[in-house]
Design an enzyme around this catalytic site. Sequence first.
Site, PDB file in Angstrom:
ATOM      1  N   GLU A  23      -5.608  -5.080  10.388  1.00  0.00           N
ATOM      2  CA  GLU A  23      -4.594  -4.058  10.653  1.00  0.00           C
ATOM      3  C   GLU A  23      -4.960  -3.309  11.938  1.00  0.00           C
ATOM      4  O   GLU A  23      -5.785  -2.383  11.897  1.00  0.00           O
ATOM      5  CB  GLU A  23      -4.543  -3.054   9.497  1.00  0.00           C
ATOM      6  CG  GLU A  23      -4.159  -3.673   8.165  1.00  0.00           C
ATOM      7  CD  GLU A  23      -3.571  -2.635   7.226  1.00  0.00           C
ATOM      8  OE1 GLU A  23      -2.441  -2.842   6.782  1.00  0.00           O
ATOM      9  OE2 GLU A  23      -4.214  -1.611   6.973  1.00  0.00           O
ATOM     10  N   GLY A  58       2.272   2.036  10.845  1.00  0.00           N
ATOM     11  CA  GLY A  58       3.272   3.093  10.748  1.00  0.00           C
ATOM     12  C   GLY A  58       3.967   3.423  12.047  1.00  0.00           C
ATOM     13  O   GLY A  58       4.631   4.450  12.155  1.00  0.00           O
ATOM     14  N   SER A  74       3.113  -2.361  10.411  1.00  0.00           N
ATOM     15  CA  SER A  74       4.545  -2.437  10.719  1.00  0.00           C
ATOM     16  C   SER A  74       5.183  -3.777  10.352  1.00  0.00           C
ATOM     17  O   SER A  74       6.070  -4.253  11.055  1.00  0.00           O
ATOM     18  CB  SER A  74       4.795  -2.100  12.187  1.00  0.00           C
ATOM     19  OG  SER A  74       4.420  -0.751  12.453  1.00  0.00           O
ATOM     20  N   GLU A 115      -7.105   4.545   7.785  1.00  0.00           N
ATOM     21  CA  GLU A 115      -6.884   5.967   7.487  1.00  0.00           C
ATOM     22  C   GLU A 115      -8.098   6.563   6.783  1.00  0.00           C
ATOM     23  O   GLU A 115      -8.429   7.735   6.967  1.00  0.00           O
ATOM     24  CB  GLU A 115      -5.602   6.125   6.661  1.00  0.00           C
ATOM     25  CG  GLU A 115      -4.372   5.892   7.535  1.00  0.00           C
ATOM     26  CD  GLU A 115      -3.145   5.395   6.796  1.00  0.00           C
ATOM     27  OE1 GLU A 115      -3.099   5.465   5.557  1.00  0.00           O
ATOM     28  OE2 GLU A 115      -2.220   4.914   7.485  1.00  0.00           O
ATOM     29  N   ASN A 163       0.867  -1.180   0.000  1.00  0.00           N
ATOM     30  CA  ASN A 163       0.000   0.000   0.000  1.00  0.00           C
ATOM     31  C   ASN A 163       0.901   1.226   0.000  1.00  0.00           C
ATOM     32  O   ASN A 163       1.466   1.584   1.030  1.00  0.00           O
ATOM     33  CB  ASN A 163      -0.892  -0.059   1.250  1.00  0.00           C
ATOM     34  CG  ASN A 163      -1.730   1.189   1.428  1.00  0.00           C
ATOM     35  OD1 ASN A 163      -1.797   2.045   0.539  1.00  0.00           O
ATOM     36  ND2 ASN A 163      -2.375   1.302   2.580  1.00  0.00           N
ATOM     37  N   TRP A 164       1.022   1.845  -1.164  1.00  0.00           N
ATOM     38  CA  TRP A 164       1.961   2.968  -1.283  1.00  0.00           C
ATOM     39  C   TRP A 164       1.406   4.261  -0.684  1.00  0.00           C
ATOM     40  O   TRP A 164       2.125   5.250  -0.582  1.00  0.00           O
ATOM     41  CB  TRP A 164       2.322   3.198  -2.759  1.00  0.00           C
ATOM     42  CG  TRP A 164       3.122   2.081  -3.378  1.00  0.00           C
ATOM     43  CD1 TRP A 164       3.520   0.912  -2.773  1.00  0.00           C
ATOM     44  CD2 TRP A 164       3.608   2.019  -4.718  1.00  0.00           C
ATOM     45  NE1 TRP A 164       4.230   0.137  -3.660  1.00  0.00           N
ATOM     46  CE2 TRP A 164       4.303   0.796  -4.878  1.00  0.00           C
ATOM     47  CE3 TRP A 164       3.534   2.881  -5.828  1.00  0.00           C
ATOM     48  CZ2 TRP A 164       4.905   0.417  -6.073  1.00  0.00           C
ATOM     49  CZ3 TRP A 164       4.132   2.500  -7.025  1.00  0.00           C
ATOM     50  CH2 TRP A 164       4.815   1.284  -7.139  1.00  0.00           C
ATOM     51  N   LYS A 165       0.118   4.266  -0.363  1.00  0.00           N
ATOM     52  CA  LYS A 165      -0.524   5.458   0.217  1.00  0.00           C
ATOM     53  C   LYS A 165      -0.270   6.680  -0.671  1.00  0.00           C
ATOM     54  O   LYS A 165      -0.244   6.542  -1.893  1.00  0.00           O
ATOM     55  CB  LYS A 165      -0.076   5.654   1.669  1.00  0.00           C
ATOM     56  CG  LYS A 165      -0.302   4.375   2.499  1.00  0.00           C
ATOM     57  CD  LYS A 165      -0.145   4.562   3.981  1.00  0.00           C
ATOM     58  CE  LYS A 165      -0.369   3.232   4.693  1.00  0.00           C
ATOM     59  NZ  LYS A 165      -0.268   3.339   6.149  1.00  0.00           N
ATOM     60  N   GLY A 187       2.737  -1.194   4.351  1.00  0.00           N
ATOM     61  CA  GLY A 187       2.774   0.221   4.018  1.00  0.00           C
ATOM     62  C   GLY A 187       4.200   0.692   3.794  1.00  0.00           C
ATOM     63  O   GLY A 187       4.763   0.540   2.713  1.00  0.00           O
ATOM     64  N   GLY A 188       4.804   1.239   4.832  1.00  0.00           N
ATOM     65  CA  GLY A 188       6.123   1.865   4.717  1.00  0.00           C
ATOM     66  C   GLY A 188       7.166   1.006   4.013  1.00  0.00           C
ATOM     67  O   GLY A 188       7.892   1.490   3.127  1.00  0.00           O
ATOM     68  N   HIS A 238      -9.601   1.024   4.692  1.00  0.00           N
ATOM     69  CA  HIS A 238      -8.358   1.208   5.456  1.00  0.00           C
ATOM     70  C   HIS A 238      -8.638   2.145   6.631  1.00  0.00           C
ATOM     71  O   HIS A 238      -9.450   3.069   6.514  1.00  0.00           O
ATOM     72  CB  HIS A 238      -7.278   1.787   4.543  1.00  0.00           C
ATOM     73  CG  HIS A 238      -5.924   1.790   5.182  1.00  0.00           C
ATOM     74  ND1 HIS A 238      -5.560   2.716   6.124  1.00  0.00           N
ATOM     75  CD2 HIS A 238      -4.863   0.964   5.044  1.00  0.00           C
ATOM     76  CE1 HIS A 238      -4.327   2.462   6.532  1.00  0.00           C
ATOM     77  NE2 HIS A 238      -3.883   1.399   5.894  1.00  0.00           N
TER      78      HIS A 238
HETATM   79  P1  PGA Z   1       2.700   0.128   7.719  1.00  0.00           P
HETATM   80  O1  PGA Z   1       1.243   0.364   7.043  1.00  0.00           O
HETATM   81  O2  PGA Z   1       3.243  -1.147   7.107  1.00  0.00           O
HETATM   82  O3  PGA Z   1       3.491   1.340   7.323  1.00  0.00           O
HETATM   83  O4  PGA Z   1       2.485  -0.006   9.175  1.00  0.00           O
HETATM   84  C1  PGA Z   1       0.371  -0.702   6.819  1.00  0.00           C
HETATM   85  C2  PGA Z   1      -0.898  -0.194   6.188  1.00  0.00           C
HETATM   86  O5  PGA Z   1      -1.368   0.894   6.543  1.00  0.00           O
HETATM   87  O6  PGA Z   1      -1.473  -0.869   5.314  1.00  0.00           O
END
Ligand code: PGA
Length: 247
Positions: free
Chosen positions: A168, A174, A206, A100, A12-14, A227-228, A98
């Site tokens: 998640e 994050g 994470s 977010e 997930n590149w956000k 994500g990251g 998600h």
């Molecule tokens: P993260 O994000 O790996 O940076 O914790 C995961 C996500 O939000 O899908």
Amino acid sequence: MTPGVQPLIAGNWKMHGTLAEARALAGAVAAGAKAGAGAGLLVAPPFPFLPAVAAALAGSQVALGAQDCHAAPKGAHTGDVAAAMLREVGATHVILGHSERRAAHGETDAVVQAKAAAAMAAGLIPIVCVGESEAQRLAGEAEAVVRGQLAGSLPPGFAAAGGIIAYEPVWAIGTGRTPTEADIAAIHAALRAVAGPATRLLYGGSVKPGNAKEILALPNVDGALVGGASLVAADFLAIAAAVRPGG
Ligand code: PGA
């Protein structure tokens, strides 16, 4: 891992990167994806980069996902994107609900359910995210929260359409913090009871090369939503390489 379920590592590149960076990252992931490897790979770039990333992935084993869609097939929805539009530019999957988006855009379970139904109608595979907040975890409510989100967010026919669930925990996204292995396994067992035997259940929050092997070896964890670490091709590929071939 779950016997008979092919694992998936989804990135997930956000809202990160430039077009040039998206092309380069997709190219590096495509080049590093090994045919016949244990896990399937997927990347989900920002909307404007989807066509360029589709081109960079062409002929590779790596699937393309988007990060959201609207529940309606078309209409007066300024700034939104319909599932069929995503399909047309090469996406096969879409991340929905998600945390977010639930937090920053007020997406309720009902909204996520409607979006998932729209995605399925357009031929996209939904990846529906669920997860508890830190306060809910500390109050001992994590499993009940996740069960409630699942009940409200999954449309009829979700499993038959190949729908994917991502657990998640909000507080693990994050932050560099992850639940204990026992806690992940407990939630995934609860997900499995609802989702049926063939649904892919991803863990997200994470996930890094340093913890992927342990997390991906847990029962009912069929991959990761990353994500990251998905923004660095070598890290993303290292997470994929942590999947044990054959489960
Ligand atoms: P993260 O994000 O790996 O940076 O914790 C995961 C996500 O939000 O899908």
